[in-house]
Design a protein around this motif. Structure first.
Motif, PDB file in Angstrom:
ATOM      1  N   PHE A   1      40.791  34.717  40.118  1.00 27.27           N
ATOM      2  CA  PHE A   1      40.305  35.017  41.530  1.00 27.27           C
ATOM      3  C   PHE A   1      39.749  33.593  42.176  1.00 27.27           C
ATOM      4  O   PHE A   1      39.364  32.533  41.579  1.00 27.27           O
ATOM      5  CB  PHE A   1      39.009  35.946  41.491  1.00 27.27           C
ATOM      6  CG  PHE A   1      39.048  37.128  40.888  1.00 27.27           C
ATOM      7  CD1 PHE A   1      39.302  38.358  41.831  1.00 27.27           C
ATOM      8  CD2 PHE A   1      38.762  37.507  39.657  1.00 27.27           C
ATOM      9  CE1 PHE A   1      39.600  39.390  41.444  1.00 27.27           C
ATOM     10  CE2 PHE A   1      39.185  38.546  38.983  1.00 27.27           C
ATOM     11  CZ  PHE A   1      39.497  39.697  39.836  1.00 27.27           C
ATOM     12  N   THR A   2      40.110  33.560  43.433  1.00 31.38           N
ATOM     13  CA  THR A   2      39.910  32.490  44.311  1.00 31.38           C
ATOM     14  C   THR A   2      38.608  32.488  44.689  1.00 31.38           C
ATOM     15  O   THR A   2      38.368  33.623  45.427  1.00 31.38           O
ATOM     16  CB  THR A   2      40.991  32.326  45.245  1.00 31.38           C
ATOM     17  OG1 THR A   2      42.264  32.169  44.453  1.00 31.38           O
ATOM     18  CG2 THR A   2      40.889  30.824  46.042  1.00 31.38           C
ATOM     19  N   THR A   3      37.912  31.604  45.008  1.00 27.77           N
ATOM     20  CA  THR A   3      36.419  31.555  45.701  1.00 27.77           C
ATOM     21  C   THR A   3      36.412  30.375  46.433  1.00 27.77           C
ATOM     22  O   THR A   3      37.483  29.325  46.333  1.00 27.77           O
ATOM     23  CB  THR A   3      35.288  31.397  44.537  1.00 27.77           C
ATOM     24  OG1 THR A   3      35.485  30.327  43.846  1.00 27.77           O
ATOM     25  CG2 THR A   3      35.096  32.738  43.958  1.00 27.77           C
ATOM     26  N   GLN A   4      35.371  30.191  47.229  1.00 28.42           N
ATOM     27  CA  GLN A   4      35.124  28.967  47.974  1.00 28.42           C
ATOM     28  C   GLN A   4      33.800  28.289  47.630  1.00 28.42           C
ATOM     29  O   GLN A   4      32.985  29.108  47.113  1.00 28.42           O
ATOM     30  CB  GLN A   4      35.313  29.160  49.558  1.00 28.42           C
ATOM     31  CG  GLN A   4      34.095  29.995  49.725  1.00 28.42           C
ATOM     32  CD  GLN A   4      34.264  30.452  51.562  1.00 28.42           C
ATOM     33  OE1 GLN A   4      35.257  29.867  52.278  1.00 28.42           O
ATOM     34  NE2 GLN A   4      33.302  31.045  51.981  1.00 28.42           N
TER      35      GLN A   4
ATOM     36  N   SER B   1      37.273  27.526  40.276  1.00 35.20           N
ATOM     37  CA  SER B   1      38.424  28.224  39.610  1.00 35.20           C
ATOM     38  C   SER B   1      39.274  27.637  38.579  1.00 35.20           C
ATOM     39  O   SER B   1      39.811  26.631  38.908  1.00 35.20           O
ATOM     40  CB  SER B   1      39.345  28.921  40.709  1.00 35.20           C
ATOM     41  OG  SER B   1      40.388  29.617  40.202  1.00 35.20           O
TER      42      SER B   1
ATOM     43  N   VAL C   1      46.872  34.932  40.652  1.00 33.97           N
ATOM     44  CA  VAL C   1      45.614  34.624  41.584  1.00 33.97           C
ATOM     45  C   VAL C   1      45.326  35.543  42.538  1.00 33.97           C
ATOM     46  O   VAL C   1      46.189  35.852  43.472  1.00 33.97           O
ATOM     47  CB  VAL C   1      45.832  33.242  41.974  1.00 33.97           C
ATOM     48  CG1 VAL C   1      44.400  32.914  42.817  1.00 33.97           C
ATOM     49  CG2 VAL C   1      45.936  32.349  40.815  1.00 33.97           C
TER      50      VAL C   1
ATOM     51  N   LEU D   1      36.883  34.002  51.822  1.00 31.79           N
ATOM     52  CA  LEU D   1      36.554  33.976  50.255  1.00 31.79           C
ATOM     53  C   LEU D   1      35.130  34.156  49.865  1.00 31.79           C
ATOM     54  O   LEU D   1      34.379  33.668  50.716  1.00 31.79           O
ATOM     55  CB  LEU D   1      37.284  32.858  49.528  1.00 31.79           C
ATOM     56  CG  LEU D   1      38.700  33.050  49.733  1.00 31.79           C
ATOM     57  CD1 LEU D   1      39.173  31.406  49.095  1.00 31.79           C
ATOM     58  CD2 LEU D   1      39.418  34.002  49.120  1.00 31.79           C
TER      59      LEU D   1
ATOM     60  N   ASP E   1      39.179  38.926  50.207  1.00 32.59           N
ATOM     61  CA  ASP E   1      38.101  38.652  51.236  1.00 32.59           C
ATOM     62  C   ASP E   1      36.779  39.071  50.681  1.00 32.59           C
ATOM     63  O   ASP E   1      36.612  39.873  49.905  1.00 32.59           O
ATOM     64  CB  ASP E   1      38.473  39.392  52.361  1.00 32.59           C
ATOM     65  CG  ASP E   1      37.710  39.084  53.817  1.00 32.59           C
ATOM     66  OD1 ASP E   1      36.500  39.649  53.526  1.00 32.59           O
ATOM     67  OD2 ASP E   1      38.202  38.632  54.372  1.00 32.59           O
TER      68      ASP E   1
ATOM     69  N   THR F   1      46.825  38.411  48.189  1.00 35.67           N
ATOM     70  CA  THR F   1      45.741  38.526  48.942  1.00 35.67           C
ATOM     71  C   THR F   1      45.240  39.719  49.319  1.00 35.67           C
ATOM     72  O   THR F   1      46.157  40.545  49.827  1.00 35.67           O
ATOM     73  CB  THR F   1      46.593  37.450  50.286  1.00 35.67           C
ATOM     74  OG1 THR F   1      46.640  36.270  50.005  1.00 35.67           O
ATOM     75  CG2 THR F   1      45.014  37.206  51.065  1.00 35.67           C
TER      76      THR F   1
ATOM     77  N   ASP G   1      43.449  36.525  45.924  1.00 39.74           N
ATOM     78  CA  ASP G   1      42.417  36.073  46.808  1.00 39.74           C
ATOM     79  C   ASP G   1      41.956  37.214  47.544  1.00 39.74           C
ATOM     80  O   ASP G   1      42.573  37.813  48.545  1.00 39.74           O
ATOM     81  CB  ASP G   1      43.436  35.202  47.886  1.00 39.74           C
ATOM     82  CG  ASP G   1      43.896  33.837  47.188  1.00 39.74           C
ATOM     83  OD1 ASP G   1      43.122  33.374  46.438  1.00 39.74           O
ATOM     84  OD2 ASP G   1      44.802  33.418  47.917  1.00 39.74           O
TER      85      ASP G   1
ATOM     86  N   THR H   1      50.262  34.963  43.835  1.00 37.76           N
ATOM     87  CA  THR H   1      49.031  35.187  44.370  1.00 37.76           C
ATOM     88  C   THR H   1      48.994  36.528  45.316  1.00 37.76           C
ATOM     89  O   THR H   1      49.907  36.757  46.094  1.00 37.76           O
ATOM     90  CB  THR H   1      48.793  33.923  45.700  1.00 37.76           C
ATOM     91  OG1 THR H   1      48.883  32.635  44.939  1.00 37.76           O
ATOM     92  CG2 THR H   1      47.391  34.058  46.344  1.00 37.76           C
TER      93      THR H   1
END
Length: 142
Positions: free
Chosen positions: A131-134, A53, A102, A46, A106, A63, A104, A61
């Protein structure tokens, strides 16, 4: 005196108990030394962000892998265009009130692959997209 020849019709017995004992010990050893880990369909790294988020994890979800492959709720999709992805999202969102999506993606995924997922969500009638982030690594200066 018994001068008759003794016929060898009896086959020798193979004792299986030691073999079963050894196999049981090996089975216990393998069960104790095996580490179980969770494998995902697509390997995704991510992108980094400092903000959390706000999107709930209860929705759908999608991906997006670095090579442009898609997975919906952890299951790989054999889709090639936005129409097929839209149909898969429509089926997954059926029966849900105000579904959310959502994405995810890369960090190395192309913008086109992410935009295709957003376009498919719009066609499927999903208006809430997140959006998913880290978390950004400490000391990155962001």
């Amino acid at each position: 005196m018994n001068f008759r020849r003794h016929l060898e019709t009896d086959e020798p017995d193979i004792n299986l108990i030691p073999l079963i004992d050894v196999l049981l010990v090996i089975l216990i050893f393998l069960a104790a030394s095996t580490s179980f880990s969770r494998f995902s369909q697509l390997s995704v790294r991510l992108p980094d962000a400092t903000a959390q988020s706000a999107e709930a994890a209860t929705g759908l979800t999608v991906t997006v892998a670095a090579d442009g492959r898609y997975a919906l709720n952890g299951k790989a999709l054999p889709v090639a265009d936005a129409d097929q992805l839209s149909e898969a999202l429509r089926k997954a969102a059926a029966g849900r009130d105000d579904p959310s999506l959502v994405i995810d993606a890369d960090a190395a995924a192309t913008h086109q692959a992410v935009v295709r997922a957003m376009e498919a969500a719009g066609r499927a009638g999903i208006s809430r997209i997140g959006f998913t982030t880290q978390a950004a690594p400490a000391g990155s200066g962001r």
